[in-house]
Design a protein around this motif. Structure first.
Motif, PDB file in Angstrom:
ATOM      1  N   ASP A  74       5.498   4.461   8.853  1.00 35.71           N
ATOM      2  CA  ASP A  74       4.499   5.446   9.266  1.00 35.71           C
ATOM      3  C   ASP A  74       5.133   6.831   9.221  1.00 35.71           C
ATOM      4  O   ASP A  74       6.259   7.012   9.682  1.00 35.71           O
ATOM      5  CB  ASP A  74       4.034   5.109  10.692  1.00 35.71           C
ATOM      6  N   GLU A  75       4.399   7.784   8.670  1.00 38.42           N
ATOM      7  CA  GLU A  75       4.912   9.149   8.527  1.00 38.42           C
ATOM      8  C   GLU A  75       6.272   9.146   7.824  1.00 38.42           C
ATOM      9  O   GLU A  75       7.269   9.673   8.326  1.00 38.42           O
ATOM     10  CB  GLU A  75       4.988   9.863   9.884  1.00 38.42           C
ATOM     11  N   ALA A  76       6.290   8.527   6.645  1.00 33.03           N
ATOM     12  CA  ALA A  76       7.544   8.377   5.898  1.00 33.03           C
ATOM     13  C   ALA A  76       8.185   9.733   5.599  1.00 33.03           C
ATOM     14  O   ALA A  76       9.411   9.886   5.688  1.00 33.03           O
ATOM     15  CB  ALA A  76       7.283   7.624   4.601  1.00 33.03           C
ATOM     16  N   ASP A  77       7.379  10.749   5.294  1.00 31.74           N
ATOM     17  CA  ASP A  77       7.968  12.056   4.979  1.00 31.74           C
ATOM     18  C   ASP A  77       8.659  12.670   6.196  1.00 31.74           C
ATOM     19  O   ASP A  77       9.670  13.355   6.071  1.00 31.74           O
ATOM     20  CB  ASP A  77       6.939  13.025   4.368  1.00 31.74           C
ATOM     21  N   GLU A  78       8.125  12.382   7.386  1.00 31.60           N
ATOM     22  CA  GLU A  78       8.774  12.861   8.612  1.00 31.60           C
ATOM     23  C   GLU A  78      10.113  12.150   8.804  1.00 31.60           C
ATOM     24  O   GLU A  78      11.105  12.766   9.203  1.00 31.60           O
ATOM     25  CB  GLU A  78       7.896  12.558   9.829  1.00 31.60           C
ATOM     26  N   ALA A 119       9.530  13.435  -3.831  1.00 25.36           N
ATOM     27  CA  ALA A 119      10.140  12.526  -4.813  1.00 25.36           C
ATOM     28  C   ALA A 119      10.917  11.387  -4.151  1.00 25.36           C
ATOM     29  O   ALA A 119      10.860  10.240  -4.614  1.00 25.36           O
ATOM     30  CB  ALA A 119      11.045  13.325  -5.746  1.00 25.36           C
ATOM     31  N   VAL A 120      11.635  11.694  -3.078  1.00 24.58           N
ATOM     32  CA  VAL A 120      12.452  10.656  -2.438  1.00 24.58           C
ATOM     33  C   VAL A 120      11.568   9.523  -1.916  1.00 24.58           C
ATOM     34  O   VAL A 120      11.915   8.340  -2.021  1.00 24.58           O
ATOM     35  CB  VAL A 120      13.276  11.264  -1.278  1.00 24.58           C
ATOM     36  N   ILE A 121      10.451   9.887  -1.356  1.00 25.41           N
ATOM     37  CA  ILE A 121       9.545   8.860  -0.822  1.00 25.41           C
ATOM     38  C   ILE A 121       8.982   8.015  -1.974  1.00 25.41           C
ATOM     39  O   ILE A 121       8.875   6.799  -1.883  1.00 25.41           O
ATOM     40  CB  ILE A 121       8.393   9.504  -0.018  1.00 25.41           C
ATOM     41  N   ARG A 122       8.653   8.693  -3.061  1.00 24.44           N
ATOM     42  CA  ARG A 122       8.161   7.961  -4.246  1.00 24.44           C
ATOM     43  C   ARG A 122       9.208   6.964  -4.709  1.00 24.44           C
ATOM     44  O   ARG A 122       8.897   5.840  -5.084  1.00 24.44           O
ATOM     45  CB  ARG A 122       7.876   8.926  -5.402  1.00 24.44           C
ATOM     46  N   LYS A 123      10.485   7.419  -4.666  1.00 23.64           N
ATOM     47  CA  LYS A 123      11.567   6.547  -5.119  1.00 23.64           C
ATOM     48  C   LYS A 123      11.664   5.320  -4.209  1.00 23.64           C
ATOM     49  O   LYS A 123      11.808   4.191  -4.683  1.00 23.64           O
ATOM     50  CB  LYS A 123      12.885   7.330  -5.114  1.00 23.64           C
ATOM     51  N   VAL A 124      11.559   5.553  -2.915  1.00 25.61           N
ATOM     52  CA  VAL A 124      11.582   4.422  -1.974  1.00 25.61           C
ATOM     53  C   VAL A 124      10.438   3.468  -2.316  1.00 25.61           C
ATOM     54  O   VAL A 124      10.611   2.246  -2.378  1.00 25.61           O
ATOM     55  CB  VAL A 124      11.441   4.926  -0.507  1.00 25.61           C
ATOM     56  N   ALA A 125       9.258   4.069  -2.579  1.00 23.57           N
ATOM     57  CA  ALA A 125       8.088   3.246  -2.895  1.00 23.57           C
ATOM     58  C   ALA A 125       8.342   2.428  -4.163  1.00 23.57           C
ATOM     59  O   ALA A 125       8.065   1.226  -4.210  1.00 23.57           O
ATOM     60  CB  ALA A 125       6.856   4.127  -3.050  1.00 23.57           C
ATOM     61  N   ASN A 126       8.918   3.098  -5.182  1.00 25.63           N
ATOM     62  CA  ASN A 126       9.177   2.393  -6.441  1.00 25.63           C
ATOM     63  C   ASN A 126      10.150   1.244  -6.254  1.00 25.63           C
ATOM     64  O   ASN A 126      10.053   0.203  -6.887  1.00 25.63           O
ATOM     65  CB  ASN A 126       9.728   3.351  -7.504  1.00 25.63           C
ATOM     66  N   THR A 127      11.145   1.450  -5.368  1.00 22.22           N
ATOM     67  CA  THR A 127      12.166   0.431  -5.170  1.00 22.22           C
ATOM     68  C   THR A 127      11.662  -0.718  -4.300  1.00 22.22           C
ATOM     69  O   THR A 127      11.953  -1.873  -4.564  1.00 22.22           O
ATOM     70  CB  THR A 127      13.407   1.057  -4.488  1.00 22.22           C
ATOM     71  N   TYR A 128      10.953  -0.384  -3.236  1.00 17.53           N
ATOM     72  CA  TYR A 128      10.674  -1.413  -2.228  1.00 17.53           C
ATOM     73  C   TYR A 128       9.244  -1.949  -2.223  1.00 17.53           C
ATOM     74  O   TYR A 128       8.975  -2.952  -1.588  1.00 17.53           O
ATOM     75  CB  TYR A 128      11.008  -0.882  -0.830  1.00 17.53           C
ATOM     76  N   LEU A 129       8.337  -1.257  -2.879  1.00 14.33           N
ATOM     77  CA  LEU A 129       6.962  -1.734  -2.854  1.00 14.33           C
ATOM     78  C   LEU A 129       6.658  -2.520  -4.125  1.00 14.33           C
ATOM     79  O   LEU A 129       7.131  -2.165  -5.205  1.00 14.33           O
ATOM     80  CB  LEU A 129       5.965  -0.567  -2.704  1.00 14.33           C
ATOM     81  N   SER A 173       2.308   8.334   4.308  1.00  8.53           N
ATOM     82  CA  SER A 173       3.003   9.608   4.341  1.00  8.53           C
ATOM     83  C   SER A 173       1.972  10.718   4.151  1.00  8.53           C
ATOM     84  O   SER A 173       1.002  10.534   3.408  1.00  8.53           O
ATOM     85  CB  SER A 173       4.022   9.615   3.196  1.00  8.53           C
ATOM     86  N   ALA A 174       2.173  11.839   4.840  1.00  8.31           N
ATOM     87  CA  ALA A 174       1.209  12.931   4.681  1.00  8.31           C
ATOM     88  C   ALA A 174       1.394  13.610   3.323  1.00  8.31           C
ATOM     89  O   ALA A 174       0.452  14.097   2.712  1.00  8.31           O
ATOM     90  CB  ALA A 174       1.374  13.942   5.808  1.00  8.31           C
ATOM     91  N   ILE A 201       0.845  -1.198   0.000  1.00  4.91           N
ATOM     92  CA  ILE A 201       0.000   0.000   0.000  1.00  4.91           C
ATOM     93  C   ILE A 201       0.876   1.243   0.000  1.00  4.91           C
ATOM     94  O   ILE A 201       1.866   1.313   0.727  1.00  4.91           O
ATOM     95  CB  ILE A 201      -0.848   0.056   1.295  1.00  4.91           C
ATOM     96  N   LEU A 202       0.486   2.213  -0.802  1.00  7.40           N
ATOM     97  CA  LEU A 202       1.127   3.520  -0.739  1.00  7.40           C
ATOM     98  C   LEU A 202       0.012   4.502  -0.389  1.00  7.40           C
ATOM     99  O   LEU A 202      -0.842   4.816  -1.222  1.00  7.40           O
ATOM    100  CB  LEU A 202       1.737   3.854  -2.107  1.00  7.40           C
ATOM    101  N   GLY A 203      -0.011   4.945   0.863  1.00  7.39           N
ATOM    102  CA  GLY A 203      -1.152   5.739   1.319  1.00  7.39           C
ATOM    103  C   GLY A 203      -0.769   7.173   1.642  1.00  7.39           C
ATOM    104  O   GLY A 203       0.194   7.420   2.365  1.00  7.39           O
ATOM    105  N   THR A 204      -1.510   8.099   1.067  1.00  9.90           N
ATOM    106  CA  THR A 204      -1.312   9.491   1.459  1.00  9.90           C
ATOM    107  C   THR A 204      -2.309   9.784   2.560  1.00  9.90           C
ATOM    108  O   THR A 204      -3.511   9.849   2.316  1.00  9.90           O
ATOM    109  CB  THR A 204      -1.573  10.431   0.267  1.00  9.90           C
TER     110      THR A 204
END
Ligand code: AMP
Length: 590
Positions: free
Chosen positions: A152-156, A188-198, A183-184, A42-45
């Motif tokens: 949880d709160e990946a952007d933080e 881009a960095v979080i998206r990259k993590v999501a692309n790599t690991y999810l 993530s709230a 899941i990638l949840g905003t």
């Protein structure tokens, strides 16, 4: 509309949320839970206040095999406070899962305690990245049975410089694990993590629909310093209201709050989804016909209420999303009338306030709680108005004769009789409100920080926001409640803050032990306060609080510092070299 029963959660999880009183899944829960139960990533905003914790905790718990006493779920959270809160939420939702163990791990708390608990076997670990890495490196945390990782709160975590640690940890999890990233915002960095690991994640975003609400004046009260019930009763004293709808999040709270309002002299009833349609309709009818003035409701139960005399909507608990907010405040300002909406916002819910403002394209103005003087002036005005009304509307000749005779018989002044009658009439709502009790003070320097009364409260409130950062002397107390009684730090903080009228920011380290615990409080607590606290019950145990002497100094309101870190992740703890960190670590939350 999805219900919790439709969500295929496990039986004990369902029974726990029923008992807690959740009525309906929040939008993020309705959207995320089915996918998480299926094992999807899941990638949840989602931000705080949307119910995101339950969105990942409920399905994670439903998938846990209690017989396997190894971490099956790992939650990474940016701060110790959040880690504790999330761990408490797991504990709460797992209260019908016998033998379930969750362990919060974070820098600053005792390593040996964590080791002991890890060895004993835990099903869920909630930790800050640094400390989790530590345990992984030492081999004290094993993730071979891991099914789910939650960020949880990946952007933080990114903002605090933890993102390398997070990816390092992800690299050390089994390939088949499920990942839920919340993530709230989605930089881009979080998206990259999501692309790599999810793995082919389901993206979940609760869109904020814009809506206009023009006939409603909107205000918010920053919920600090005074408890929400007191705040609401003060507001109700000072506002000109006709009908009021108070929104809360749980069914249990609708009933509790309606009872408390009644006890304080208001005509109030609860409506919630547990009540039959007939009973709900009858309550609304009573509101319409002015048989009651206040209805305490959940979102589900209040759907579609159309009562013209509703002058105020009080959002006692903040809604999960802007749509719910718009719906709630639409219960007032109907039939061409104007309405008022008041929103209680805890500091951690500030983002939701901003989202609401954005979605409604309106500013919600801050409001102060009415002061004691204002409440008093208003009571006096109302009292005078009720005399005018009686003089105007009723034939009082019989009473005038009676009083005249009484005055002669007792040889007293008529105003004394009037005063006695006024006293009788206003016994429950005194026209002159007493000065609150002052704590014993030796001299001004000795005054116990944090303890106090209404008069000192404004200073504390300000302080709550901008603590000086100076440490204060603390005293350690033993209290007779501990792990054996399933106590949580929040229970202790809540009880002491309420009973001693002590801002929770002044409650220091809490150490939970088996049959008792210790809590650090500002030194020099007034004797009468101590007496009061002795009798307070937490988890049905009288605290029987006893001093154990001086404790380490403490910085009130100290938040966990958020250092920016660079370079490869190779430290020992989360936040080294920070004195505050090692101090207030006893699992307390504010
Ligand atoms: P969170 O967004 O996870 O920080 O949750 C915010 C608050 O909403 C917490 O106090 C939860 O207990 C509460 N909550 C979460 N889900 C529900 C629900 N479905 N019904 C009522 N309250 C809820």
């Amino acid at each position: 509309m999805t219900t919790f029963t439709e969500l295929a959660l496990s039986k004990p999880v369902l029974s726990a949320i029923t008992r807690i009183g959740y009525e309906q899944p929040s939008p993020i829960q309705a959207a995320a839970i089915p996918h998480l139960l299926e094992g999807r990533d899941i990638l949840g905003t989602a931000q705080t206040g949307t119910g995101k914790t339950a969105a990942f905790a409920l399905p994670a718990l439903s998938n846990i095999d209690l017989k396997v006493e190894a971490p099956q779920v790992l939650v990474l959270a940016p701060t110790r406070e959040l880690a504790i809160q999330v761990a408490e939420a797991f504990q709460n939702y797992a209260s019908d899962m016998r033998g379930f163990h969750v362990l919060p791990i974070y820098g600053g708390s005792s390593m040996s305690g964590q080791l002991r608990q890890l060895q004993r076997g835990v099903h869920v670990v909630v930790g800050t990245p640094g400390r989790v890495m530590d345990h992984l490196r030492r081999g004290t945390l094993k993730l071979d049975k891991l099914k789910t990782v939650v960020l949880d709160e990946a952007d933080e975590m990114l903002r605090m410089g933890f993102i390398d640690d997070v990816t390092w940890i992800l690299d050390h999890t089994p390939a088949e694990r499920q990942v839920a990233l919340f993530s709230a915002t989605m930089p881009a960095v979080i998206r990259k993590v999501a692309n790599t690991y999810l793995n082919n994640p389901e993206e979940i975003k609760i869109e904020a629909k814009t809506a206009t609400v023009s006939s409603v004046t909107q205000r918010y009260w920053k919920a600090v310093g005074t408890n929400k019930l007191d705040a609401m009763t003060r507001i109700l004293e000072a506002e000109d209201f006709d009908g009021v709808i108070v929104f809360v999040r749980t069914k249990t709270l609708t009933v509790e709050l309606a009872e408390k309002l009644e006890a304080r002299g208001h005509r109030a009833s609860a409506i919630n989804g547990d009540m039959s349609q007939q009973l709900r309709e009858r309550t609304i009818e009573h509101l319409k016909k002015s048989k009651i003035d206040i209805v305490v409701a959940t979102d589900v139960a209040a759907r579609g209420i159309d009562v013209a005399r509703v002058s105020h909507v009080i959002n006692y608990d903040i809604p999960y999303d802007t749509e719910a907010y718009v719906h709630r405040i639409g219960r007032t300002g109907r039939a061409g009338r104007t309405g008022s909406a008041i929103l209680f916002v805890a500091p951690r819910e500030r983002n939701m306030l901003r989202s609401i403002e954005k979605a409604t394209r309106q500013t919600i103005t801050p409001m102060e709680l009415p002061s004691r003087e204002q409440v008093q002036t208003r009571r006096i005005d109302q009292f005078k108005a009720s005399i005018d009304k009686a003089l105007e509307q009723s034939d009082l000749s019989i009473y005038s004769d009676l009083i005249e005779a009484f005055v002669k018989e007792r040889e007293i002044a008529p105003e004394q009789v009037a005063a006695a009658l006024a006293f009788m009439a206003q016994q429950d709502r005194p026209l002159v409100m007493e000065e609150p009790r002052k704590p014993e003070r030796r001299d001004s320097r000795d005054a116990t920080p944090g303890f106090g009364d209404e008069e000192r409260r404004p200073r504390r409130e300000r302080k709550e926001e901008t603590f000086s950062g100076e440490s204060i002397a603390m005293e350690r107390f033993r209290i007779e409640v501990g792990h054996d009684h399933q106590v949580k730090p929040g229970d202790i903080v809540g009880a002491i803050a309420n009973e001693a009228d002590l801002s929770s920011a002044y409650i220091g380290r809490i150490n939970l032990l088996d049959d008792h615990s210790t809590v650090d409080l500002p030194a020099g607590m007034p004797a009468e306060m101590l007496q009061l606290l002795k009798k307070v019950r937490v988890r049905n145990q009288p605290l029987n609080i006893q001093s154990q002497g001086a404790a380490d100094d403490f910085v009130p309101g100290a938040k966990s510092p958020r250092p920016k870190r660079k370079g490869p992740p190779n430290r020992g703890g989360d936040r080294p070299n920070n004195r505050r960190d090692s101090r207030n670590d006893g699992g307390r939350r504010r």
